[in-house]
Design an enzyme around this catalytic site. Structure first.
Site, short mmCIF file in Angstrom:
data_model
loop_
_atom_site.label_atom_id
_atom_site.label_comp_id
_atom_site.label_asym_id
_atom_site.label_seq_id
_atom_site.Cartn_x
_atom_site.Cartn_y
_atom_site.Cartn_z
N ASP A 1 0.80 -1.21 0.00
CA ASP A 1 0.00 0.00 0.00
C ASP A 1 0.84 1.27 0.00
O ASP A 1 2.00 1.29 0.40
CB ASP A 1 -0.96 0.01 1.18
CG ASP A 1 -0.24 -0.11 2.53
OD1 ASP A 1 0.74 -0.87 2.62
OD2 ASP A 1 -0.66 0.57 3.49
N GLU B 1 -0.53 -1.83 5.31
CA GLU B 1 0.44 -1.74 6.40
C GLU B 1 0.34 -0.39 7.10
O GLU B 1 0.61 -0.28 8.29
CB GLU B 1 1.86 -1.95 5.86
CG GLU B 1 2.91 -2.15 6.94
CD GLU B 1 3.43 -0.86 7.54
OE1 GLU B 1 3.77 -0.85 8.74
OE2 GLU B 1 3.50 0.16 6.82
#
Length: 393
Positions: A80, A137
């Site tokens: 991400d 994350e």
């Protein structure tokens, strides 16, 4: 074991993948195109076992070695991006306004794909390698690491050890850093609403000013670190948000403040959770106000297993050279949700040099492509050290 220079030809191809990912950042669990890109690349390598949708948008792949029976280890990369407007001006800069890969997850994903291509072509190991591509994350609890662990893939795939990697600006390209035990801090967050009594700013004696209470509270919270915690312990309490009236002549009814707590010791998380409320409430009550309080446990301490740390160091030394690996780095107070996987299985996180680049989470940051060969070589060497002939156990 392989030297990083052996992956110079593969590095060029992986760089194109990395820059594609950088141009097309996606946030948290909404990594639809990124996960699809990862899945398609893995399939193109001839990997037959690919799973999607793990922990929301996670991707898993299994590569079977050709050297017989053995265990299963996991290699993890995060996918991400961050809600930051990029300012690099690079040809491969983000095409999505307000989104950018400011933490290098594009590089992490690309390097693990590069290692996957090599491992699927050679298969010179025993057992199986589980490739773990994780979403979210960067989000608050529950993050992608937590949700993937909760999905049970570690048990289902019988993963015995897990290894992670994060690029590190300021550390020279070709160098690594690691330590056994706590490597990165836990992260918890808190919200305090201070209830006072509003009024006209010209008549503060008729009000209970929550801004004054907030000022005393912020100062008081610092005593948790400076006067109430053993100086040899690591605890950070930072107030990062403050919201009150939006007028010059109004004393607000309430003030909202929020912050974060970082620690390397679980008992300090308990202590901070309890004492933040005690300090804030007693200060508010001393001025005639009160509070509401919320404390959220987020990421635990990232703790490297000692034996896995030795494996990681050996893999890094083989990729570069012994003097390029700092095995005694001091723990850092940033948090990393790979900690959830390390709570479930022994393993290790290592830092990979990103050179003299902008800091992580900076709008001018970019992953340093010359580091790619060192990341690929590290992953390949971890497999050799754990699943190869004469592997470390």
């Amino acid at each position: 074991m392989r030297k990083a220079e052996e992956f110079s030809r593969l590095e060029a191809e992986v760089t194109t993948w990395r820059r594609h990912l950088h141009s097309n950042p996606e946030l948290d669990f909404n990594v639809h195109q990124t996960a699809e890109f990862v899945r398609d690349k893995l399939a193109s390598f001839g990997i037959g076992h690919i799973e999607t949708g793990i922990g929301g948008r996670g991707v898993l792949a299994l590569i079977n070695g050709d050297k017989g029976e053995g265990g299963t280890i996991g290699l993890r990369a995060d996918m991400d991006a961050l809600p930051i407007q990029e300012t690099t001006g690079l040809a491969w800069a983000s095409r999505s306004a307000g989104k950018m890969h400011a933490c290098g997850h594009d590089g992490h994903t690309a390097m693990l794909l590069g290692a996957a291509k090599h491992l699927s072509e050679t298969r010179d190991f025993k057992g199986r390698v589980a490739l773990i591509f994780q979403p979210a994350e960067e989000v608050e609890f529950p993050s992608g690491g937590f949700r993937m662990v909760q999905d049970g893939f570690l048990d289902r795939l019988q993963v015995s050890q897990v290894f992670g990697l994060h690029n590190w600006p300021g550390l020279e390209v070709g160098k690594y850093a690691i330590c056994g035990g706590p490597l990165m801090a836990s992260q918890d967050d808190f919200d305090i609403t201070i209830q006072g009594r509003g009024g006209h700013a010209a008549n503060p004696h008729l009000a209970i000013d929550p801004v004054v209470i907030a000022a005393h509270t912020i100062t008081g919270l610092q005593s948790l670190v400076s006067r109430c915690t053993d100086p040899t312990d690591s605890l950070v309490v930072s107030v990062t948000k403050l919201s009150a009236s939006n007028a010059y002549n109004v004393i607000a009814d309430q003030v909202e403040l929020s912050g974060t707590v970082r620690s390397l010791a679980p008992h300090l998380r308990d202590y901070a959770e309890q004492q933040i409320e005690v300090i804030a409430r007693k200060i508010a009550q001393a001025f005639g106000g009160d509070i509401t309080y919320r404390y959220r446990r987020s990421v635990p301490v990232t703790v490297n297993d000692i034996q896995a740390t030795a494996i990681a160091a050996r893999a890094a030394e083989a990729a570069s050279q012994v003097e390029s690996v700092n095995c005694r780095i001091r723990p850092v107070m940033g948090a990393e949700d790979f900690a959830y996987m390390l709570e479930a299985r022994p393993g290790a996180m290592i830092f990979l040099g990103n050179g003299n680049t902008a800091a992580l989470h900076n709008p001018n940051y970019d992953f340093n492509d010359p580091a790619i060969r060192y990341g690929i070589a590290y992953w390949v060497n971890v497999v050799s050290a754990t699943l190869g002939t004469g592997s470390v156990r």
